[in-house]
Design an enzyme around this catalytic site. Structure first.
Site, mmCIF file in Angstrom:
data_model
loop_
_atom_site.group_PDB
_atom_site.id
_atom_site.type_symbol
_atom_site.label_atom_id
_atom_site.label_comp_id
_atom_site.label_asym_id
_atom_site.label_seq_id
_atom_site.Cartn_x
_atom_site.Cartn_y
_atom_site.Cartn_z
ATOM 1 N N ASP A 32 48.966 51.812 26.694
ATOM 2 C CA ASP A 32 47.125 51.847 25.725
ATOM 3 C C ASP A 32 47.373 51.677 24.704
ATOM 4 O O ASP A 32 48.770 52.838 23.662
ATOM 5 C CB ASP A 32 45.775 52.905 26.203
ATOM 6 N N LYS A 172 30.884 38.178 37.357
ATOM 7 C CA LYS A 172 30.621 39.453 37.233
ATOM 8 C C LYS A 172 29.955 38.997 35.673
ATOM 9 O O LYS A 172 28.368 39.322 35.015
ATOM 10 C CB LYS A 172 31.832 39.786 36.028
ATOM 11 N N TYR A 177 24.565 39.294 32.563
ATOM 12 C CA TYR A 177 23.391 38.531 32.675
ATOM 13 C C TYR A 177 22.185 38.421 32.814
ATOM 14 O O TYR A 177 21.029 39.059 31.948
ATOM 15 C CB TYR A 177 23.878 36.970 32.545
ATOM 16 N N SER A 179 21.105 41.856 34.646
ATOM 17 C CA SER A 179 21.204 42.841 34.641
ATOM 18 C C SER A 179 20.923 43.750 32.799
ATOM 19 O O SER A 179 19.420 44.396 32.516
ATOM 20 C CB SER A 179 22.644 44.006 34.619
#
Length: 297
Positions: A32, A172, A177, A179
């Site tokens: 990361d 997804k 879109y 929610s």
């Protein structure tokens, strides 16, 4: 059988996901840009990699969980990118939420290396990630998704195979879109309730007892339009009228109703489409017709 995993992107969601894989006994190597995040997992038993390529080197599977498609693309194909370390038998799983067009492009490039690709974005919250109870929307060849399933089951408790590569991302985006748009409408409704002098908690409880709080997906749609029944339980004309009452009430209270105003235009379109006396779920057929008209145009 997958035993070793490279995991690139261990932020708010990626950290608990990688940790659950560690707890399941997988050998996980993480990378990361935030060194502290990678160090925290190193303390839990993960190996720490200096680059995406190093995270992927010699791994059975590689997972990315990154903020956007540009970052995924750079992690894959940039300097010290993952793609340079992927052997033909490596399984690549992208669990980021990105534009489906990016997923399609990445799949085409990785296919040239005979890499197995699965897109598997997640739903639910960071707490669900901690608990290993994410909802995962997977796209890919059936054999590849089944190969990924043991890993996915360590991170989530609900897994849908949506179809070929890219369908996970499409599902997804559609889910988000709905929610995200509903969040804006929910805020408008609660502010309208408060501004009307109503108790907020009681208003919430009232709406939870109706379609307002229960949602159309589990109530009106499966019982009406999705089974081809448009006999009115609640007519489009009445919905258009009642939404107008709400907008008039809001205007008098100076309450913003951006979502409601647009919704009323959609009901007006359904009425123009000759559906005024049909069930209010007929909006779905009106919207489908608009897509067909656009395609034919």
């Amino acid at each position: 059988m997958i035993r070793t995993i490279g995991f690139v992107g261990v932020g708010t969601m990626g950290t608990p996901m990688a940790r659950n894989l560690l707890r399941a006994g997988y050998a996980v190597r993480v990378h990361d840009v935030n060194a502290d995040a990678a160090a925290a997992l190193e303390a839990d038993g993960a190996e720490r990699a200096a680059s995406p390529r190093e995270a992927a080197e010699g791994r059975d599977a590689v997972i990315t969980m990154l903020p956007n498609g540009d970052i995924v693309g750079d992690a894959l194909f940039g300097a010290d990118g993952i793609a340079g370390a992927l052997a033909p038998d490596t399984l690549y799983i992208d669990m980021s939420t990105i534009l489906p067009a990016h997923t399609d492009a990445f799949h085409r490039r990785l296919s040239e290396q005979d890499v197995a690709v699965v897109d598997a974005p997640v739903g639910r919250s960071s707490q669900h990630a901690v608990e290993g109870r994410l909802l995962i929307m997977a796209g890919g060849e059936a054999a590849h998704v089944e190969r990924a399933r043991p890993l996915l089951e360590r991170m989530g408790d609900t897994i849908f195979h949506c179809g070929p590569v890219g369908t996970g991302q499409r599902m997804k985006v559609v889910n988000n879109y709905m929610s995200i748009a509903l969040n804006a409408l929910t805020a408008e409704a609660l502010v309208l309730a408060e501004s009307s002098g109503l108790d907020r908690e009681q208003s919430r409880q009232v709406m939870l007892g109706t379609v307002a709080g229960q949602g159309h997906m589990g109530t009106t749609y499966p019982s009406k339009v999705l089974k081809g029944d448009l006999t009115p339980g609640f007519m489009v004309d009445l919905a258009h009228k009642d939404l107008g009452l709400a907008l008039e009430l809001a205007a008098g209270l100076n309450v913003p109703t951006y979502m409601g105003a647009v919704a009323r235009q959609t009901y007006a379109l359904a009425r123009q489409d000759g559906r005024g006396r049909q069930d209010w779920t007929a909006l779905y057929e009106t919207m489908r017709g608009l897509v067909t008209d656009h395609a034919e145009g």
